[in-house]
Design a protein around this motif. Structure first.
Motif, PDB file in Angstrom:
ATOM      1  N   ASN A   1      -4.515 -13.878   2.950  1.00 18.15           N
ATOM      2  CA  ASN A   1      -3.590 -13.618   4.050  1.00 18.15           C
ATOM      3  C   ASN A   1      -3.466 -12.103   4.216  1.00 18.15           C
ATOM      4  O   ASN A   1      -2.616 -11.465   3.605  1.00 18.15           O
ATOM      5  N   ARG A   2      -4.344 -11.522   5.043  1.00 22.29           N
ATOM      6  CA  ARG A   2      -4.359 -10.073   5.173  1.00 22.29           C
ATOM      7  C   ARG A   2      -3.047  -9.510   5.709  1.00 22.29           C
ATOM      8  O   ARG A   2      -2.532  -8.513   5.173  1.00 22.29           O
ATOM      9  N   PRO A   3      -2.433 -10.093   6.762  1.00 22.82           N
ATOM     10  CA  PRO A   3      -1.141  -9.534   7.211  1.00 22.82           C
ATOM     11  C   PRO A   3      -0.084  -9.571   6.115  1.00 22.82           C
ATOM     12  O   PRO A   3       0.693  -8.629   5.961  1.00 22.82           O
ATOM     13  N   GLY A   4      -0.061 -10.665   5.340  1.00 23.53           N
ATOM     14  CA  GLY A   4       0.902 -10.753   4.250  1.00 23.53           C
ATOM     15  C   GLY A   4       0.644  -9.716   3.176  1.00 23.53           C
ATOM     16  O   GLY A   4       1.572  -9.137   2.609  1.00 23.53           O
ATOM     17  N   ARG A   5      -0.630  -9.462   2.895  1.00 24.14           N
ATOM     18  CA  ARG A   5      -0.978  -8.437   1.917  1.00 24.14           C
ATOM     19  C   ARG A   5      -0.521  -7.067   2.387  1.00 24.14           C
ATOM     20  O   ARG A   5       0.005  -6.265   1.618  1.00 24.14           O
ATOM     21  N   ARG A   6      -0.740  -6.786   3.662  1.00 18.15           N
ATOM     22  CA  ARG A   6      -0.376  -5.466   4.178  1.00 18.15           C
ATOM     23  C   ARG A   6       1.138  -5.280   4.162  1.00 18.15           C
ATOM     24  O   ARG A   6       1.627  -4.192   3.854  1.00 18.15           O
ATOM     25  N   ARG A   7       1.888  -6.345   4.506  1.00 13.85           N
ATOM     26  CA  ARG A   7       3.346  -6.229   4.459  1.00 13.85           C
ATOM     27  C   ARG A   7       3.827  -5.996   3.038  1.00 13.85           C
ATOM     28  O   ARG A   7       4.717  -5.174   2.790  1.00 13.85           O
TER      29      ARG A   7
END
Length: 297
Positions: free
Chosen positions: A40-46
Motif C-alpha cells: 500500500n504505497r499511499p499508506g507507506r508514504r503517510r
C-alpha cells in the motif's frame, strides 16, 4: 527490582513529553511495516511522513537538531529483546527496566518490559534519559496506548526522507487533538515553520498544548523470580541482535523484495524450474553479492 542505572521515580513534564513523541514514532513505524507488506504505497508514504514529523518533534523537544537525523526510537525485535532480557533477571506482572546495549556492541539503550494484554514490549533508544522516560510511560499508560512497543519478529527501520515524504503540516492535519500523544507531537513541532505553526493553530484550536499532563500514579507490582536464560539459548539471540540494527534500510526495501519474488514467479511460468527444459542461457545479471543486498525494513 533495581538496575545499575539511576532513574527518576516520576519523570518531569518535559521527559514525559518525550515519551509521547517516541511512542508516536513507534506507531508510525508499525503502520509503515503493515503498509509495506500490503504493498500500500499511499499508506507507506503517510506513515513515513508521520515518522519524519516525529523526528522533527523529537529534535525540538530535546533541543538537539541532530536528533532529527539520529537513530529512531523503535520497538525491539525478538532477537534483541531476548538478548537484552538476558542481561537482566527477575519477572514482574507489569514491568519495564532499562539496560545498556553496549554488551551487544551498540551505543543505544533498551527498555525491556511486559504488559498484560500485550505481552513482551521493548524499545531501543539513543540515550538513557529518553529510555528512563519511556520506562515510566510503559509502567503507567493504558495498554491500548502501548501497542506500538510490542516486540516484533524483525527489526523495524525507516531511513531518511528518500522519497520526499516529509510534510509536517500535513502530518499535523491528521493528528487527533484529543490524544495526549498527538498533543505532545504538535507541541514540539511548533517553530518548525510558519506553515506548520498555522496548521497547529488550526488543528488544535482551543487546546492548551502547554498544559501539564501529569503522569498517573502506578500501583507497585510484586516481583517474582524467573529463571536466568541458559548459555547457548542466550548466546544465539546475542549474535543475531548484535547484527540486527547496524544499518537503516531505505523505505522501499519490501517493494524491491516483492519485485524479486514476481521475477522468480515469471521465470517459473516460462519453464525455468526443475524438471522442465531450461531456457537459453541469459547474460549474467548484476545481482548484489550475498550480504550486500537491500535490507528488509
Amino acid at each position: 527490582m533495581t538496575t545499575d542505572y539511576p532513574l527518576l521515580a516520576v519523570p518531569g513534564y518535559e521527559l514525559y513529553q518525550l515519551a509521547h513523541v517516541a511512542t508516536f514514532i513507534a506507531d508510525g513505524l508499525v503502520r509503515h511495516r503493515r503498509a509495506a507488506v500490503a504493498r500500500n504505497r499511499p499508506g507507506r508514504r503517510r506513515a513515513a511522513r508521520d515518522v519524519h514529523a516525529g523526528r522533527a518533534a523529537l529534535a525540538n523537544a530535546t533541543g538537539d537538531p541532530s536528533a532529527a537525523a539520529g537513530p529512531l526510537p523503535r520497538p525491539l525485535d525478538n532477537d534483541t529483546y531476548r538478548a537484552a532480557r538476558g542481561l537482566l533477571s527477575g519477572q514482574m506482572e507489569r514491568e519495564a527496566m532499562v539496560v545498556s546495549l553496549s554488551s551487544l556492541g551498540r551505543d543505544s539503550w533498551a527498555v525491556i518490559g511486559f504488559v498484560p494484554g500485550l505481552g513482551p514490549v521493548g524499545a531501543e533508544l539513543a540515550n538513557h534519559d529518553l529510555a528512563g522516560a519511556l520506562r515510566e510511560h510503559i509502567l503507567t499508560r493504558p495498554a491500548r496506548e502501548l501497542a506500538g512497543w510490542s516486540v516484533t519478529d524483525r527489526p523495524l527501520r525507516l531511513g531518511q526522507d528518500r522519497w520526499g515524504t516529509a510534510d509536517e503540516a500535513a502530518a499535523v492535519a491528521d493528528l487527533d487533538p484529543r490524544r495526549a500523544q498527538h498533543q505532545a507531537v504538535a507541541r514540539n513541532l511548533r517553530g518548525v515553520s510558519s506553515v506548520v505553526d498555522g496548521a497547529i493553530a488550526e488543528r488544535f484550536a482551543g487546546v492548551d498544548l502547554d498544559a501539564a499532563s501529569a503522569s498517573p500514579a502506578r500501583t507497585p507490582q510484586r516481583a517474582e523470580p524467573s529463571p536466568t536464560p541458559g548459555g547457548e539459548a542466550t548466546r544465539q539471540p546475542f549474535r543475531a541482535a548484535s547484527r540486527a540494527l547496524a544499518v537503516e534500510a531505505d523505505d522501499d526495501a519490501l517493494e524491491l523484495l516483492n519485485q524479486q519474488n514476481e521475477a522468480s514467479g515469471a521465470r517459473a511460468a516460462l519453464g525455468d524450474v526443475p524438471g522442465r527444459s531450461p531456457r537459453p542461457a541469459q547474460p549474467p545479471s548484476h545481482r548484489p553479492a550475498p550480504g550486500r543486498g537491500a535490507i528488509r525494513p
